[in-house]
Design an enzyme around this catalytic site. Sequence first.
Site, mmCIF file in Angstrom:
data_model
loop_
_atom_site.group_PDB
_atom_site.id
_atom_site.type_symbol
_atom_site.label_atom_id
_atom_site.label_comp_id
_atom_site.label_asym_id
_atom_site.label_seq_id
_atom_site.Cartn_x
_atom_site.Cartn_y
_atom_site.Cartn_z
ATOM 1 N N HIS A 65 0.849 -1.186 0.000
ATOM 2 C CA HIS A 65 0.000 0.000 0.000
ATOM 3 C C HIS A 65 0.885 1.236 0.000
ATOM 4 C CE1 HIS A 65 -4.037 -1.702 1.632
ATOM 5 N NE2 HIS A 65 -3.404 -2.618 0.924
ATOM 6 N N GLU A 118 0.746 3.928 1.825
ATOM 7 C CA GLU A 118 1.127 4.365 3.170
ATOM 8 C C GLU A 118 2.277 3.538 3.721
ATOM 9 O OE1 GLU A 118 -3.498 4.689 3.096
ATOM 10 O OE2 GLU A 118 -1.945 3.489 2.114
ATOM 11 N N CYS A 126 -6.753 2.279 5.246
ATOM 12 C CA CYS A 126 -7.417 1.029 5.638
ATOM 13 C C CYS A 126 -6.945 0.627 7.036
ATOM 14 C CB CYS A 126 -7.078 -0.053 4.615
ATOM 15 S SG CYS A 126 -5.364 -0.639 4.734
ATOM 16 N N CYS A 142 -3.076 0.024 7.289
ATOM 17 C CA CYS A 142 -2.294 1.263 7.225
ATOM 18 C C CYS A 142 -2.501 2.113 8.474
ATOM 19 C CB CYS A 142 -2.639 2.027 5.953
ATOM 20 S SG CYS A 142 -2.088 1.124 4.472
#
Length: 165
Positions: free
Chosen positions: A64, A66, A94, A97
């Site tokens: 991801h 992040e 999410c 993260c």
Amino acid sequence: MYCLCNCGGDVLMTDYMKKALELAQESAAEGEVPVGAVIVRKTDGEIVGMGRNRRELSKNALAHAEIEAIDEACRTLGGWRLPECAMYVTLEPCPMCCGAIINSRIDDVYFGAYDRKSGSVVSVQNMFQLPYNHKPQVYGGIMEEECSHILSDFFSQLRKKPKPQ
């Protein structure tokens, strides 16, 4: 909308979000869900970490934006704690993260588009209000229209593609 860093400059929050949007655009160009993130050191306004979605390319659920940005910021700053740092990300984080943000001790999170399906800052749940040992400040809806638009365009184009036989 000036940033809240202590660098004394006239940097706009939107400047950092624009950089995150550039990263999201790179992801979209590679067929990835367009999400970008930057981490800024608040003392001087320097970007110390950048990331973008690469789950499809890397075949890795952890790829991801992040997580990439946190990883780079930790390497840049030489430690796992990122106090005096702020994250700018194009989509509400999410649960995974959010956990990484909590564990890395990032002070502030600025996000663009809300994620009604898995956003864990405000949309589905608010992980930063649970009794964890760190609670970042949150600012949502930064350049929301631009951040939402890049996502809706991506999914619209994806739906138009013929399905593999």
